[in-house]
Motif scaffolding. Structure first.
Motif, short mmCIF file in Angstrom:
data_model
loop_
_atom_site.label_atom_id
_atom_site.label_comp_id
_atom_site.label_asym_id
_atom_site.label_seq_id
_atom_site.Cartn_x
_atom_site.Cartn_y
_atom_site.Cartn_z
N GLU A 80 41.57 31.24 90.47
CA GLU A 80 42.64 30.24 90.43
C GLU A 80 43.24 30.07 89.04
O GLU A 80 44.46 29.85 88.91
N TYR A 88 49.52 23.97 84.58
CA TYR A 88 50.64 24.45 85.40
C TYR A 88 50.07 25.26 86.56
O TYR A 88 48.88 25.59 86.60
N HIS A 90 51.31 26.96 90.85
CA HIS A 90 52.25 26.99 91.97
C HIS A 90 52.51 25.57 92.47
O HIS A 90 51.57 24.80 92.68
N ASP A 91 53.78 25.22 92.65
CA ASP A 91 54.16 23.85 93.02
C ASP A 91 53.54 22.88 92.02
O ASP A 91 53.79 22.98 90.83
N ASP A 92 52.70 21.95 92.47
CA ASP A 92 52.11 20.99 91.53
C ASP A 92 50.63 21.29 91.25
O ASP A 92 49.88 20.43 90.80
N SER A 93 50.20 22.55 91.50
CA SER A 93 48.81 22.93 91.24
C SER A 93 48.53 22.94 89.74
O SER A 93 49.38 23.33 88.94
N GLN A 98 43.19 24.76 90.29
CA GLN A 98 44.56 24.69 90.80
C GLN A 98 44.65 23.71 91.97
O GLN A 98 45.26 24.00 93.02
N GLN A 99 44.06 22.56 91.79
CA GLN A 99 44.12 21.51 92.82
C GLN A 99 45.44 20.76 92.70
O GLN A 99 46.01 20.64 91.62
N ARG A 100 45.92 20.23 93.82
CA ARG A 100 47.25 19.62 93.86
C ARG A 100 47.20 18.11 94.06
O ARG A 100 46.61 17.63 95.06
N SER A 102 49.53 16.30 95.09
CA SER A 102 50.25 15.98 96.33
C SER A 102 49.41 16.20 97.58
O SER A 102 49.76 15.73 98.67
N TRP A 105 43.98 15.62 96.00
CA TRP A 105 42.82 15.98 95.18
C TRP A 105 42.58 14.97 94.06
O TRP A 105 41.47 14.81 93.59
N GLU A 108 47.22 13.84 88.28
CA GLU A 108 47.34 14.93 87.32
C GLU A 108 46.31 14.79 86.21
O GLU A 108 45.66 15.78 85.82
#
Length: 284
Positions: A80, A88, A90-93, A98-100, A102, A105, A108
């Protein structure tokens, strides 16, 4: 340009002529980062990666997870984020896994904390039925639900070695070459706070130059010692002693100290470390 060509030709000539071992050492790239060695293999991490892997292992052990769970978590973080705490993705990972935010999880700020991110990973792994019988890659996929599940497989072997050192009490299986993080917290009290946060336990002693950790057994002692060596990047740790051995930043790794080379004080510390992990900091 001519000077560069001349130097290149000279180096090539030395190699072809069979240069001395000293010359070979001078030409050899300097070792960096941390080296992991066990009976099942060996691997290398950058100092930053080793520090993050140590955190992942400590949180897992703290929360009752075993060596295999630590290997699953490290396999996941390799794929990951490359075992780097990136802000930074993918999307908000973001973060090690790479937890999101949204996807529930955490915030930020929470997910950029390796301790919190590791806790959340293990929390979901623990709730995954049958993960113990899966391959490391399958268990990682069960937690992450990645669009590319096959990519986890490439990290299984390295993760197994690293988990054996950090979670398996695998003797003196880690050695790190000296190197400092961009911001170094060279303060024993701060290391003691980090230990409490990562392991959920207090150190037994801390002063201006030393942190002492009392483990319950040898496996726990080596786990804590490995964690401390990996923390040398963050904290500019000078040495770690345990089990009659001493590690000091550099290429020698763990050694049995002798009075002639290391001084009587170092020998006394190493002998005492059968009962305690002793972490020393360089004098300011």
């Amino acid at each position: 340009m001519r000077a560069l060509l001349a130097l290149t030709s000279l180096l090539a000539a030395l190699v072809l002529a069979g240069c001395t071992e000293d010359a070979r050492d001078a030409l050899r790239p300097s070792r960096t980062g941390c080296y992991f060695t066990t009976g099942i293999g060996e691997t290398h991490l950058s100092s930053e990666q080793a520090s993050n892997a140590a955190t992942i292992a400590a949180v897992g052990l703290r929360d009752g997870m075993d060596e295999r769970a630590v290997a699953v978590a490290i396999t996941t973080a390799f794929q990951e984020s490359g075992l780097e705490n990136v802000d930074y993705g993918h999307d908000d990972s973001l973060g090690l896994f790479q937890q999101r935010p949204s996807m529930g999880w955490g915030s930020e700020a929470e997910l950029m904390d390796p301790v919190y991110a590791s806790f959340k990973f293990y929390e979901k792994l623990r709730r995954t039925d049958g993960w113990e019988d899966m391959t490391l890659a399958q268990a990682a996929q069960a937690v992450q639900v990645s669009a590319y599940p096959e990519l986890y497989e490439q990290w299984e072997e390295r993760a197994t070695v690293i988990a054996a050192v950090f979670a398996g009490g695998n003797g003196s299986g880690i050695g790190c070459v000296k190197g400092n993080a961009p911001e170094v917290a060279a303060d024993p009290a701060v290391l003691a706070e980090a230990f409490a946060y990562h392991w959920g336990a207090e150190v037994s002693e801390v002063d201006e130059t030393t942190v002492v950790i009392d483990p319950d057994d040898a496996a726990e002692g080596w786990n804590r010692a490995a964690w401390a060596v990996a923390r040398s990047y963050d904290f500019s740790i000078a040495s770690v002693a345990y089990g009659g051995m001493v590690w000091a930043a550099g290429e020698d790794g763990w050694v049995e100290p002798d009075a002639e080379d290391h001084g009587e004080a170092a020998v006394a510390i190493a002998n005492d470390s059968h009962a305690a992990v002793i972490i020393t900091f360089a004098a300011a």
